[in-house]
Design an enzyme around this catalytic site. Structure first.
Site, PDB file in Angstrom:
ATOM      1  N   GLU A  33       0.814  -1.179   0.036  1.00 52.33           N
ATOM      2  CA  GLU A  33       0.038  -0.148   0.190  1.00 52.33           C
ATOM      3  C   GLU A  33       0.829   1.273  -0.062  1.00 52.33           C
ATOM      4  O   GLU A  33       0.759   2.268   0.925  1.00 52.33           O
ATOM      5  CB  GLU A  33      -0.975  -0.084   1.210  1.00 52.33           C
TER       6      GLU A  33
ATOM      7  N   GLU B 189      -6.183 -10.600  -1.111  1.00 50.74           N
ATOM      8  CA  GLU B 189      -6.868 -10.538   0.065  1.00 50.74           C
ATOM      9  C   GLU B 189      -8.558 -10.377  -0.324  1.00 50.74           C
ATOM     10  O   GLU B 189      -9.068  -9.469   0.308  1.00 50.74           O
ATOM     11  CB  GLU B 189      -6.441  -9.166   0.792  1.00 50.74           C
TER      12      GLU B 189
HETATM   13  O1  G3I Z   1      -3.030  -6.207  19.021  1.00 53.82           O
HETATM   14  C1  G3I Z   1      -4.307  -5.669  19.455  1.00 53.82           C
HETATM   15  C2  G3I Z   1      -4.587  -6.359  20.695  1.00 53.82           C
HETATM   16  O2  G3I Z   1      -3.408  -6.144  21.592  1.00 53.82           O
HETATM   17  C3  G3I Z   1      -5.923  -5.886  21.176  1.00 53.82           C
HETATM   18  O3  G3I Z   1      -6.200  -6.503  22.328  1.00 53.82           O
HETATM   19  C4  G3I Z   1      -6.862  -6.005  20.182  1.00 53.82           C
HETATM   20  C5  G3I Z   1      -8.508  -5.254  20.647  1.00 53.82           C
HETATM   21  O4  G3I Z   1      -9.118  -4.916  19.580  1.00 53.82           O
HETATM   22  O5  G3I Z   1      -6.460  -5.362  19.175  1.00 53.82           O
HETATM   23  C6  G3I Z   1      -5.211  -5.708  18.342  1.00 53.82           C
HETATM   24  O6  G3I Z   1      -5.167  -4.991  17.348  1.00 53.82           O
HETATM   25  C7  G3I Z   1      -5.959  -5.507  16.031  1.00 53.82           C
HETATM   26  C8  G3I Z   1      -5.106  -6.174  15.086  1.00 53.82           C
HETATM   27  O7  G3I Z   1      -5.866  -6.448  13.968  1.00 53.82           O
HETATM   28  C9  G3I Z   1      -4.456  -7.316  15.382  1.00 53.82           C
HETATM   29  O8  G3I Z   1      -5.474  -8.318  15.672  1.00 53.82           O
HETATM   30  C10 G3I Z   1      -6.506  -4.109  15.778  1.00 53.82           C
HETATM   31  O9  G3I Z   1      -7.482  -3.781  16.737  1.00 53.82           O
HETATM   32  C11 G3I Z   1      -7.289  -4.227  14.466  1.00 53.82           C
HETATM   33  O10 G3I Z   1      -7.486  -3.106  13.967  1.00 53.82           O
HETATM   34  C12 G3I Z   1      -6.198  -5.089  13.685  1.00 53.82           C
HETATM   35  O11 G3I Z   1      -7.033  -5.133  12.135  1.00 53.82           O
HETATM   36  C13 G3I Z   1      -6.388  -5.680  11.093  1.00 53.82           C
HETATM   37  C14 G3I Z   1      -5.985  -4.531  10.058  1.00 53.82           C
HETATM   38  O12 G3I Z   1      -5.221  -5.093   9.040  1.00 53.82           O
HETATM   39  C15 G3I Z   1      -5.064  -3.482  10.780  1.00 53.82           C
HETATM   40  O13 G3I Z   1      -4.639  -2.644   9.715  1.00 53.82           O
HETATM   41  C16 G3I Z   1      -7.174  -6.564  10.468  1.00 53.82           C
HETATM   42  O14 G3I Z   1      -7.180  -7.838  11.602  1.00 53.82           O
HETATM   43  C17 G3I Z   1      -6.497  -6.866   9.237  1.00 53.82           C
HETATM   44  O15 G3I Z   1      -7.377  -7.968   8.580  1.00 53.82           O
HETATM   45  C18 G3I Z   1      -6.130  -5.934   8.287  1.00 53.82           C
HETATM   46  O16 G3I Z   1      -5.440  -6.584   7.107  1.00 53.82           O
HETATM   47  C19 G3I Z   1      -5.203  -5.439   6.176  1.00 53.82           C
HETATM   48  C20 G3I Z   1      -4.032  -5.949   5.401  1.00 53.82           C
HETATM   49  O17 G3I Z   1      -3.028  -6.218   6.382  1.00 53.82           O
HETATM   50  C21 G3I Z   1      -3.516  -4.951   4.219  1.00 53.82           C
HETATM   51  N1  G3I Z   1      -4.650  -4.654   3.489  1.00 53.82           N
HETATM   52  C22 G3I Z   1      -5.820  -4.344   4.050  1.00 53.82           C
HETATM   53  C23 G3I Z   1      -6.249  -5.192   4.954  1.00 53.82           C
HETATM   54  C24 G3I Z   1      -7.558  -4.866   5.591  1.00 53.82           C
HETATM   55  O18 G3I Z   1      -7.211  -3.763   6.399  1.00 53.82           O
END
Ligand code: G3I
Length: 373
Positions: free
Chosen positions: A157, A262
């Site tokens: 990205e 994805e």
């Molecule tokens: O790690 C913390 C954890 O400590 C905490 O307890 C928990 C509570 O909500 O949050 C955890 O972090 C989360 C993280 O995923 C890991 O699980 C975040 O809140 C959450 O926002 C995060 O979302 C991820 C997102 O990327 C972040 O940018 C999604 O799971 C994941 O599917 C998404 O993937 C991205 C690709 O990498 C790149 N392309 C877009 C795609 C969708 O955004």
């Protein structure tokens, strides 16, 4: 007499039970990976829970349906290098072992991304410190898994919607060439690993032009890039089939492997496309933004199935240039789209429902192949 009748009934009940148990073990659905075995790899993204094999139902489905895995989060830099110079490979190693045990490939996601960076990186203000992090992270991580994984999303990205460079911390402090430099470092550290550029909406003409110019710069610098990942976060009824087809052809003509990396299909209301994690929508009290809490109406279910069928027909048409299709998650309940861009929604973007049962979209995807045979 009575006793012998009772015994017969007991035996019959036992036989029925054994037969029922046996049927439970017999696979009832076809497998995606076997259906497309001669076309492209079929992948999914795994959460930490699944990598640790805590969910046995998910585990069985993953083994049955997929032959390539991407870590949804745990190979991002905030997890791999939580403190400066201190790496934690526990879960990433587990994923690689799991894939080896099950004869699956792994795609590393991702070496350089502006999001999900360790907190200390956001505090860096000088070029030299960021360059140190950048070089050490790519070199350490890419070399550790060289020969053990299929490929890396080296840079994720890097572009804006208009095709210009995103003003990330890497762009601001290292300059435009940071993308080429990331690939150069990855090439040195991982000579046996495929190297990809990965982004969303890069099937759209302006962003596609930006991606093509970025890729050409890498190639003209004599640096290796093997493939491009079109993320594929699309919307029901609005799948940009023509743009996707043009993009597959154009990226392939650069000598690249094309991947859909994805894949999911958004069913809930949203007033923008793509997957920019910084975009948010405010939830309202009513169900306007969350209309399917108690289930998906048949017509919407059918729409999803038709969209997936159209996509797979297109992918099959271009199977010589497409090497992998990866879904962003295993089942609807686990999809990131339940939490973004508004929290607490009930979404249905994948091929398996919350009980891991195949949805009509699953059968249409399988059917897309069968109609060609
Ligand atoms: O790690 C913390 C954890 O400590 C905490 O307890 C928990 C509570 O909500 O949050 C955890 O972090 C989360 C993280 O995923 C890991 O699980 C975040 O809140 C959450 O926002 C995060 O979302 C991820 C997102 O990327 C972040 O940018 C999604 O799971 C994941 O599917 C998404 O993937 C991205 C690709 O990498 C790149 N392309 C877009 C795609 C969708 O955004």
């Amino acid at each position: 007499m009575k006793t012998s009748t009772q015994s017969i009934i007991l035996v019959l009940v036992l036989l029925a039970f054994v037969s029922c148990q046996h049927q439970k073990q017999v696979k009832t659905s076809p497998s995606l990976k076997n259906t497309f075995i001669n076309d492209f790899l079929i992948g999914t993204a795994l959460s930490a829970n699944q990598i640790e094999e805590k969910d046995s139902v998910a585990d069985a489905l993953i083994r049955e349906q997929f032959n390539v895995l991407t870590a949804e989060n745990i190979m991002k830099s905030m997890f791999l290098q939580p403190a400066w110079g201190k790496f934690d490979f526990t879960l990433a190693d587990k994923l690689v072992e799991y894939s080896k045990k099950n004869n699956m490939a792994v795609v590393g996601h991702t070496l350089i991304w502006h999001s999900q960076l360790p907190r200390y990186v956001y505090r860096i203000t000088d070029k030299d410190s960021l360059k140190d992090f950048f070089t050490n992270h790519i070199t350490t991580v890419a070399s550790r898994y060289d020969g053990k994984i299929l490929g890396w999303d080296v840079v994720n990205e890097a572009l804006n919607e208009d095709g210009t460079m995103r003003g990330s911390i890497f762009y601001k402090l290292l300059g435009e060439d940071y993308v080429t430099e990331a690939f150069r470092l990855a090439q040195q550290a991982a000579p046996n690993t495929e190297l990809y550029y990965n982004d969303y909406n890069i099937e759209q003409p302006k962003k596609r032009a930006g991606a093509i110019s970025l890729i050409k710069k890498i190639q003209e610098a004599g640096v290796r890039i093997d493939g491009v990942g079109i993320q594929g976060h699309w919307h029901a009824r609005r799948i940009p089939l023509q743009e996707i087809e043009e993009s597959i052809v154009e990226y392939a003509s650069l000598g690249l492997k094309v991947m859909i990396t994805e894949l999911d299909v958004e069913l809930l209301p949203r007033n923008f496309t793509g997957a920019d994690i910084s975009e948010r929508m405010k939830m309202k009290d009513d169900l306007t933004l969350n209309p399917y809490v108690s289930g998906l109406p048949d017509s919407v279910q059918q729409q999803l199935a038709n969209d997936y069928e159209a996509l797979f027909k297109l992918f099959l048409k271009h199977k010589d240039n497409i090497t992998r299709i990866t879904f962003w998650g295993v089942n609807d309940g686990q999809s990131w789209l339940n939490g973004w861009p508004a929290p607490g929604r009930t979404n249905y973007p994948l091929l398996f429902d919350r009980e891991f049962k195949p949805k009509p979209a699953f059968y249409k995807v399988i059917g897309a192949k069968e109609t060609l045979n």
